[in-house]
Design a protein around this motif. Structure first.
Motif, mmCIF file in Angstrom:
data_model
loop_
_atom_site.group_PDB
_atom_site.id
_atom_site.type_symbol
_atom_site.label_atom_id
_atom_site.label_comp_id
_atom_site.label_asym_id
_atom_site.label_seq_id
_atom_site.Cartn_x
_atom_site.Cartn_y
_atom_site.Cartn_z
ATOM 1 N N GLY A 1 0.794 -1.218 0.000
ATOM 2 C CA GLY A 1 0.000 0.000 0.000
ATOM 3 C C GLY A 1 0.826 1.267 0.000
ATOM 4 O O GLY A 1 0.958 1.917 1.040
ATOM 5 N N GLY A 2 1.406 1.570 -1.154
ATOM 6 C CA GLY A 2 2.193 2.787 -1.281
ATOM 7 C C GLY A 2 3.678 2.572 -1.079
ATOM 8 O O GLY A 2 4.495 3.369 -1.526
ATOM 9 N N VAL A 3 4.023 1.499 -0.402
ATOM 10 C CA VAL A 3 5.435 1.136 -0.234
ATOM 11 C C VAL A 3 5.625 -0.262 -0.815
ATOM 12 O O VAL A 3 4.824 -1.168 -0.549
ATOM 13 C CB VAL A 3 5.850 1.141 1.261
ATOM 14 C CG1 VAL A 3 7.310 0.704 1.407
ATOM 15 C CG2 VAL A 3 5.647 2.510 1.869
ATOM 16 N N LYS A 4 6.688 -0.413 -1.616
ATOM 17 C CA LYS A 4 6.963 -1.730 -2.200
ATOM 18 C C LYS A 4 8.265 -2.285 -1.631
ATOM 19 O O LYS A 4 9.190 -1.542 -1.308
ATOM 20 C CB LYS A 4 7.021 -1.638 -3.721
ATOM 21 C CG LYS A 4 5.654 -1.306 -4.331
ATOM 22 C CD LYS A 4 5.602 -1.536 -5.819
ATOM 23 C CE LYS A 4 4.171 -1.325 -6.329
ATOM 24 N NZ LYS A 4 4.070 -1.539 -7.786
ATOM 25 N N PHE A 5 8.284 -3.597 -1.520
ATOM 26 C CA PHE A 5 9.457 -4.294 -0.990
ATOM 27 C C PHE A 5 9.995 -5.253 -2.052
ATOM 28 O O PHE A 5 9.244 -6.067 -2.602
ATOM 29 C CB PHE A 5 9.095 -5.078 0.279
ATOM 30 C CG PHE A 5 8.670 -4.203 1.415
ATOM 31 C CD1 PHE A 5 9.604 -3.703 2.316
ATOM 32 C CD2 PHE A 5 7.331 -3.855 1.580
ATOM 33 C CE1 PHE A 5 9.208 -2.885 3.374
ATOM 34 C CE2 PHE A 5 6.927 -3.037 2.624
ATOM 35 C CZ PHE A 5 7.872 -2.544 3.527
#
Length: 582
Positions: free
Chosen positions: A37-41
């Motif tokens: 959700g808005g941050v990717k890993f």
């Protein structure tokens, strides 16, 4: 001053909490991406490990495909407590990405997922071997192989063996497996061969005055594949010693193999001295010259009891028996399944008797036994209440092998084989000769250049089928790791040994010219062996198929589906080597 690498300051497996706050640059393969959700890993992977990359600016990874090679610059930060991953060594930190550069784009869909590639059909994995080897488990096998070879080399040097390379292009051998032959351009109609082993050359090195030789030797044999044999080529720790007896060689093998297996495995390893089992004993007691000593079951010969029996299938046959303790309580289906297995391997049946608490026998064979037969069986087979005695009867040639297969299957089905151990032994005193089934003539059973025990006197006065040689195998968990021998270094003994097998001295001189001539100039007593490296690594990694521990193996049909070998060559190439295809 060493310049900094432009692609990375660290590898993907080495960063820890004491690196928090550092600006780093990493390079590797883009394994996976997760959207939170808005941050990717991102999971970034190289040979050394895996590290998590945090990407807040999604434009940094726009259009990057899985398995692309990327470079990531950013700061090492501590993971939140609820996101720590204890399964990986870098699981307490992550990299806050500031810049990402694509170094090598993966431009097409993957034929399989890297993480699950070991479950994919073998031919597909071999076709895309460079992808299959990205799998950490597959890669681990090759890394262990490298370390094993390095360890072996250091150990042999410690024991004062010299590493010497021998030719790859050599002469075709009239003995052994099929050669790979290579046509000569400069000598029309003549051929080189790839060496099945450095056998001739290592013996010539001993004649040359070198005391101890070793080599991580490539060997080439045109043989069909098996689970423990790769077609085409394999590697062995080849070594030879001058002024050495059989025991000298076995002592070196014990030291090297014991230290190698204890270094690279947590399993218990049988300590030196390893058991020395004569070939005849092995064939009776285990039904094979490659006994798995983790299996506690043994075989006995009871042919004499049934020499004149009224039970026709056993009369005047070779009869073997296997006592399995506490087996009488097995369900009826167990005995039915064992019978089915026996029929599958070519037996006409599988007789057995059960001993009850009062030592009375039950089973289809009991009615054919006399009271004295029962007493002999109890004593010889060491029967006690609850035991089951299985019977294997066939011709002299087949009964031992069939009994060995039944022993192995009983051990497997009853869970008797201790998987936590490496159990090694030497099988010694192999027969020098055997009778060729098709011609009835004598032929060599093993290496024809082995020294017969008793030397020339044995060859002159013994029945050839009673002559044993200084030949030996080393076996680990039922897999042959190596064969070896004390070499025949005396021309007179050699001429007689080959004469018994149907060769004249002229044959010996023409087919084995180099050794024959070299031995005229003074050859030292010498002996050696050559443990197979592929098989050692297969055992150490727990793999069931030897191709899993070879970087670029052929498939079971002796094809390299990665490079499409073997393939056709041009007419011009054929003309250059004076070959026309019929």
């Amino acid at each position: 001053m060493t310049k900094q690498n432009i692609y990375r300051t660290h590898n993907c497996g080495e960063l820890r909490e004491n690196d928090i706050g550092k600006e780093v640059k990493l390079s590797g393969w883009f394994e996976n991406v997760r959207d939170h959700g808005g941050v990717k890993f991102i999971d970034l992977r190289d040979q050394y490990g895996l590290v998590q990359i945090v990407v807040e600016n999604e434009s940094l990874i726009e259009n990057i495909t899985k398995e692309s090679v990327i470079s990531v610059s950013g700061k090492v930060i501590k993971r939140d407590e609820d996101t720590i991953n204890e399964k990986i060594e870098t699981g307490t930190i992550e990299i806050d990405a500031e810049a990402i550069e694509v170094l090598g784009k993966s431009r097409t869909n993957l034929p399989f997922e890297i993480a699950s590639s070991k479950e994919i059909k073998e031919d597909l994995r071999l076709k895309y071997r460079y992808l299959a080897l990205r799998n950490k488990e597959a890669q681990k096998n090759i890394i262990i192989r490298s370390k094993v070879i390095s360890f072996l080399r250091a150990k042999m040097e410690e024991l004062r063996f010299l590493e010497i390379q021998t030719p790859i292009l050599t002469v075709s051998s009239p003995e052994g497996a099929r050669d790979y032959i290579i046509p000569s351009r400069k000598h029309p109609g003549k051929f080189y061969a790839l060496p099945q082993a450095p056998q001739m050359f290592k013996q010539l090195l001993m004649v040359s005055g070198f005391d101890k030789y070793f080599q991580i030797a490539p060997c080439f044999r045109d043989e069909d594949a098996r689970a423990d044999r790769s077609p085409g080529e394999f590697y062995q720790l080849d070594f030879e010693m001058s002024f050495a007896t059989q025991e000298d060689v076995l002592n070196v093998a014990e030291e090297v193999l014991y230290e190698t297996f204890t270094e690279f495995s947590d399993k218990e390893v049988s300590e030196p001295p390893f058991a020395r089992i004569p070939y005849k004993e092995a064939m009776i007691k285990y039904g094979t010259d490659k006994p798995d000593l983790r299996n506690p079951l043994t075989i006995i010969d009871i042919s004499d009891i049934f020499a004149e029996t009224g039970f026709v299938p056993f009369r005047r046959k070779t009869v073997r028996a296997i006592n399995v303790k506490a087996c009488a309580s097995q369900p009826k289906s167990f005995f039915e399944n064992m019978l089915s297995y026996a029929v599958e391997i070519g037996m006409k049946g599988l007789g057995y008797i059960k001993a009850d608490e009062e030592m009375k026998f039950h089973g289809p064979i009991d009615k054919f036994l006399k009271e004295e037969d029962r007493a002999i069986l109890i004593e010889r087979a060491e029967l006690e209440p609850g035991c089951v005695l299985f019977f294997i009867a066939d011709d002299k040639e087949y009964a031992p092998k069939l009994a060995g297969q039944i022993r192995t299957e009983l051990g497997r089905r009853l869970g008797l084989i201790d998987e936590s151990r490496f159990e090694m032994c030497f099988v010694v005193d192999f027969p020098m000769y055997e009778t060729d089934e098709s011609t009835g003539a004598l032929s060599f059973t093993h290496n024809p250049f082995s020294m017969p025990q008793g030397g020339l006197d044995s060859l002159l006065h013994k029945d050839p089928l009673d002559i044993v040689a200084y030949q030996y195998d080393i076996v680990c968990n039922g897999i042959e790791l190596s064969s070896g021998a004390v070499r025949n270094h005396d021309i007179d003994i050699m001429v007689k040994a080959f004469e018994l097998a149907g060769y004249t001295e002229d044959d010996l001189q023409s087919k084995f010219t180099a050794l024959y001539n070299a031995f005229k100039y003074g050859a030292p007593p010498h002996a050696g062996m050559a443990p197979g490296i592929d098989r050692m690594v297969m055992l150490l990694t727990g793999e069931e198929n030897i191709r899993e521990v070879i970087a670029f193996p052929m498939n079971s049909n002796a094809q390299d589906v990665l490079t499409n070998a073997p393939n056709a060559v041009s007419e011009q190439q054929l003309r250059e080597v004076h070959i026309k295809i019929r």
